[in-house]
Each structure stands twice: as C-alpha cells, then as structure tokens.
Design a protein around this motif. Sequence first.
Motif, PDB file in Angstrom:
ATOM      1  N   ASP A  72     -19.791  12.876 -17.626  1.00  0.00           N
ATOM      2  CA  ASP A  72     -18.602  12.247 -18.205  1.00  0.00           C
ATOM      3  C   ASP A  72     -17.473  13.240 -18.444  1.00  0.00           C
ATOM      4  O   ASP A  72     -16.354  12.841 -18.791  1.00  0.00           O
ATOM      5  CB  ASP A  72     -18.952  11.571 -19.536  1.00  0.00           C
ATOM      6  N   ASP A  73     -17.754  14.527 -18.261  1.00  0.00           N
ATOM      7  CA  ASP A  73     -16.757  15.568 -18.557  1.00  0.00           C
ATOM      8  C   ASP A  73     -16.082  16.131 -17.317  1.00  0.00           C
ATOM      9  O   ASP A  73     -15.079  16.830 -17.437  1.00  0.00           O
ATOM     10  CB  ASP A  73     -17.411  16.719 -19.332  1.00  0.00           C
ATOM     11  N   TYR A  74     -16.592  15.857 -16.141  1.00  0.00           N
ATOM     12  CA  TYR A  74     -16.029  16.483 -14.936  1.00  0.00           C
ATOM     13  C   TYR A  74     -16.074  15.525 -13.751  1.00  0.00           C
ATOM     14  O   TYR A  74     -16.772  14.513 -13.760  1.00  0.00           O
ATOM     15  CB  TYR A  74     -16.793  17.769 -14.596  1.00  0.00           C
ATOM     16  N   TYR A  75     -15.282  15.857 -12.751  1.00  0.00           N
ATOM     17  CA  TYR A  75     -15.302  15.123 -11.479  1.00  0.00           C
ATOM     18  C   TYR A  75     -15.054  16.131 -10.361  1.00  0.00           C
ATOM     19  O   TYR A  75     -14.632  17.276 -10.601  1.00  0.00           O
ATOM     20  CB  TYR A  75     -14.241  14.021 -11.465  1.00  0.00           C
ATOM     21  N   PHE A  76     -15.306  15.732  -9.131  1.00  0.00           N
ATOM     22  CA  PHE A  76     -15.126  16.636  -7.992  1.00  0.00           C
ATOM     23  C   PHE A  76     -13.959  16.164  -7.129  1.00  0.00           C
ATOM     24  O   PHE A  76     -13.779  14.966  -6.891  1.00  0.00           O
ATOM     25  CB  PHE A  76     -16.401  16.703  -7.154  1.00  0.00           C
ATOM     26  N   LYS A  77     -13.156  17.115  -6.689  1.00  0.00           N
ATOM     27  CA  LYS A  77     -12.011  16.833  -5.830  1.00  0.00           C
ATOM     28  C   LYS A  77     -11.972  17.856  -4.703  1.00  0.00           C
ATOM     29  O   LYS A  77     -12.250  19.037  -4.909  1.00  0.00           O
ATOM     30  CB  LYS A  77     -10.719  16.886  -6.651  1.00  0.00           C
ATOM     31  N   SER A  78     -11.623  17.402  -3.492  1.00  0.00           N
ATOM     32  CA  SER A  78     -11.592  18.283  -2.328  1.00  0.00           C
ATOM     33  C   SER A  78     -10.299  19.097  -2.313  1.00  0.00           C
ATOM     34  O   SER A  78      -9.214  18.547  -2.517  1.00  0.00           O
ATOM     35  CB  SER A  78     -11.709  17.477  -1.036  1.00  0.00           C
ATOM     36  N   ILE A  79     -10.438  20.385  -2.057  1.00  0.00           N
ATOM     37  CA  ILE A  79      -9.282  21.267  -1.912  1.00  0.00           C
ATOM     38  C   ILE A  79      -9.489  22.140  -0.678  1.00  0.00           C
ATOM     39  O   ILE A  79     -10.616  22.324  -0.215  1.00  0.00           O
ATOM     40  CB  ILE A  79      -9.071  22.161  -3.158  1.00  0.00           C
ATOM     41  N   GLU A  80      -8.395  22.664  -0.144  1.00  0.00           N
ATOM     42  CA  GLU A  80      -8.463  23.531   1.025  1.00  0.00           C
ATOM     43  C   GLU A  80      -8.415  24.993   0.578  1.00  0.00           C
ATOM     44  O   GLU A  80      -7.543  25.381  -0.198  1.00  0.00           O
ATOM     45  CB  GLU A  80      -7.295  23.234   1.977  1.00  0.00           C
ATOM     46  N   VAL A  81      -9.346  25.789   1.060  1.00  0.00           N
ATOM     47  CA  VAL A  81      -9.409  27.197   0.673  1.00  0.00           C
ATOM     48  C   VAL A  81      -9.609  28.056   1.921  1.00  0.00           C
ATOM     49  O   VAL A  81     -10.058  27.583   2.959  1.00  0.00           O
ATOM     50  CB  VAL A  81     -10.566  27.450  -0.323  1.00  0.00           C
ATOM     51  N   ASP A  82      -9.263  29.314   1.778  1.00  0.00           N
ATOM     52  CA  ASP A  82      -9.479  30.286   2.834  1.00  0.00           C
ATOM     53  C   ASP A  82     -10.975  30.605   2.918  1.00  0.00           C
ATOM     54  O   ASP A  82     -11.611  30.923   1.921  1.00  0.00           O
ATOM     55  CB  ASP A  82      -8.679  31.557   2.536  1.00  0.00           C
ATOM     56  N   LYS A  83     -11.529  30.511   4.143  1.00  0.00           N
ATOM     57  CA  LYS A  83     -12.964  30.753   4.306  1.00  0.00           C
ATOM     58  C   LYS A  83     -13.378  32.149   3.861  1.00  0.00           C
ATOM     59  O   LYS A  83     -14.460  32.346   3.331  1.00  0.00           O
ATOM     60  CB  LYS A  83     -13.372  30.559   5.772  1.00  0.00           C
ATOM     61  N   ASP A  84     -12.519  33.118   4.101  1.00  0.00           N
ATOM     62  CA  ASP A  84     -12.856  34.506   3.790  1.00  0.00           C
ATOM     63  C   ASP A  84     -12.366  34.949   2.416  1.00  0.00           C
ATOM     64  O   ASP A  84     -12.481  36.123   2.067  1.00  0.00           O
ATOM     65  CB  ASP A  84     -12.270  35.435   4.860  1.00  0.00           C
ATOM     66  N   SER A  85     -11.837  34.022   1.631  1.00  0.00           N
ATOM     67  CA  SER A  85     -11.303  34.392   0.326  1.00  0.00           C
ATOM     68  C   SER A  85     -12.425  34.697  -0.659  1.00  0.00           C
ATOM     69  O   SER A  85     -13.419  33.967  -0.739  1.00  0.00           O
ATOM     70  CB  SER A  85     -10.422  33.272  -0.220  1.00  0.00           C
ATOM     71  N   SER A  86     -12.253  35.767  -1.418  1.00  0.00           N
ATOM     72  CA  SER A  86     -13.243  36.133  -2.431  1.00  0.00           C
ATOM     73  C   SER A  86     -13.185  35.191  -3.640  1.00  0.00           C
ATOM     74  O   SER A  86     -14.135  35.110  -4.411  1.00  0.00           O
ATOM     75  CB  SER A  86     -13.001  37.572  -2.902  1.00  0.00           C
ATOM     76  N   GLU A  87     -12.067  34.471  -3.790  1.00  0.00           N
ATOM     77  CA  GLU A  87     -11.921  33.568  -4.921  1.00  0.00           C
ATOM     78  C   GLU A  87     -12.778  32.319  -4.777  1.00  0.00           C
ATOM     79  O   GLU A  87     -12.978  31.585  -5.739  1.00  0.00           O
ATOM     80  CB  GLU A  87     -10.450  33.171  -5.085  1.00  0.00           C
ATOM     81  N   LYS A  88     -13.273  32.064  -3.568  1.00  0.00           N
ATOM     82  CA  LYS A  88     -14.076  30.857  -3.353  1.00  0.00           C
ATOM     83  C   LYS A  88     -15.325  30.848  -4.221  1.00  0.00           C
ATOM     84  O   LYS A  88     -15.829  29.791  -4.600  1.00  0.00           O
ATOM     85  CB  LYS A  88     -14.455  30.757  -1.870  1.00  0.00           C
ATOM     86  N   SER A  89     -15.827  32.021  -4.577  1.00  0.00           N
ATOM     87  CA  SER A  89     -17.061  32.111  -5.356  1.00  0.00           C
ATOM     88  C   SER A  89     -16.890  31.650  -6.797  1.00  0.00           C
ATOM     89  O   SER A  89     -17.862  31.368  -7.480  1.00  0.00           O
ATOM     90  CB  SER A  89     -17.578  33.553  -5.346  1.00  0.00           C
ATOM     91  N   LYS A  90     -15.649  31.554  -7.263  1.00  0.00           N
ATOM     92  CA  LYS A  90     -15.437  31.163  -8.660  1.00  0.00           C
ATOM     93  C   LYS A  90     -15.460  29.647  -8.838  1.00  0.00           C
ATOM     94  O   LYS A  90     -15.546  29.151  -9.958  1.00  0.00           O
ATOM     95  CB  LYS A  90     -14.124  31.734  -9.187  1.00  0.00           C
TER      96      LYS A  90
END
Length: 290
Positions: A72-90
């Motif tokens: 009840d506190d969260y939902y999922f939404k699709s976003i576009e990210v760089d495959k090689d980005s280190s930020e993807k892990s967060k």
Amino acid sequence: MKDKKLIILYVLMLVVGLALLFTKSSPPAVVESPVEQQAVAEEPKIELPKTEMISVAFAKHTINKKTILTKDDYYFKSIEVDKDSSEKSKYITDSAEIDAYVAKNHIAKDSFIERSFIASPNSPDYLLLALKEGNYMFPFKLEKMDFYLTKNLKSGDLVDLYLFYSDETVRTRNNNEEGKLVSPSNDFAKNRIKPIIVGKKILYIDLGDEFDPNFQKNDTGQIQLELSNQEIKLLRTLMTNSKIMIYPSIYKKNVEDGLRSLSDKEKKWPLSDKDIFLEKQKRINLLKGN
C-alpha cells in the motif's frame, strides 16, 4: 635595323614559350585505393548511449520515517536508464527488495525509493527504526504446530495473542464444587480462547536452528513482536502457568493499545464472568473469559 631584330627575337621567344606550354606533360593522376575510397565515402558513426526500460519503485504517498513498507506504500513505474550507468544499482526493481523493509527517512510522494532510503529486516538498522518510542521487542517462541506462521507471515504483519483456557469444576475438601480456571484444559468441550493482546506488529521472524542430521528441527524459531511495557507484563505473567496461542490478526492496522477485546462478532466461545487472576485484590477486567 635593330628594331626589326628585336621584333624577330620577341616573336621567336613567344613561339618557343607557346611550344613549351603545349608540350609540357601533365602530372600522373593519383588513383585512390579502395580502402581510401571507402573511408572517404563513409560518414563517421556516432555512438548512441545504450538504454533500457526498467520498473522502479515509487512512493504512493508521503512515507514517514520508521514506517514498515507494504504494497500500500509503493508502486512500480517504468523509466528509461543507461545500461552502463552505475546509478542503476540504487533503484528498487522487485517487490521482494522493499516489502516489509523499514523507511530510514521521510520519502516524498511520487518520488522513487532508493535502496539507501530503506533498511532490510535482517539489518541492525531495522530493529532500531521499526520500534516505536516506548515499545520493546518481545520474543514469542513458536512450537512445531506454529510453523505455518513462518510460511504465511512476514515482518510488518500483525498477529493476535489468545489465552487458551477452560473453566473446570473441582471438588474442595469440604466436598463442595468450585470453579477453577486452568490453561490448557484436557477437556475439549470446555476449551475456550480469550483475546488478550491484538493487532501487534511482527518485527522479524527468526527461523531458529538448522536441520539436524535426521532432518528434524528441535526448535522452530521465534517471532519478535513489538509490545508496550504493559503488554509485556501481562503476557509474561500469563506465560508462567498458562498456554498462549498466536494467530494472524483480524485487524488491518496496528492497534496501539493491544490490551483490548475483540468485537462481539469475533467471540466464538460462551461468555464467562470468572476472573482469570487477581492482582493485589484488584480485578483485571480485561481478562474476563469469553
């Protein structure tokens, strides 16, 4: 005479110059190799960033610090990210990575939930954050028949605690009949359950020892509950000589004061006015049997 000679000399020089101009050989043409021709023909390629679409957890509403997260506190939404980005892990991309976790700080509505914003039920931070001020962790040891709870419940779920007892008739020395409360009873027809603490939150579930060489578990583990000081006193006192049972809660939200009875529609056993015990001659009405 001299003028004629000069004119003739100029004419000869002009003729010789023109002859040299038309008879001079042109330089050989440069033939480009196929590789050079291809290099000139092809335009330089521009490397485009490689991206992908991933589902990321976002906050449905403002989430306060110390909140144990549920669907009840969260939902999922699709976003576009760089495959090689280190930020993807967060980013959190799976409900198993957020469900029953606790918020380490306030999270704004519709903002994505970073891994650093929440703490796992197995982390030291979880225990400090999940407890409300003034409450304590209380371990409720599970019996083998309670193992179903570990498969169906998780951190953040609620449970109700019941006293399992009966009102039995015994004869005194004067041969008089007297009612006596026992827990538990050997007579199934007289068995009763009384809700004593309801709507309490599970902090985490400890599954206990590993399987022994015979694939048997001597200890099924325990459930760590969040209880107030008053609730612990009542429960711990009853546990000295009575049978306490734990069930999934019928409440959807945590009950701050768990020392309350269930509603009439939840009462499954005949009512009884017997006091379960007295404390300094003061009746504890919360323990009226039902």
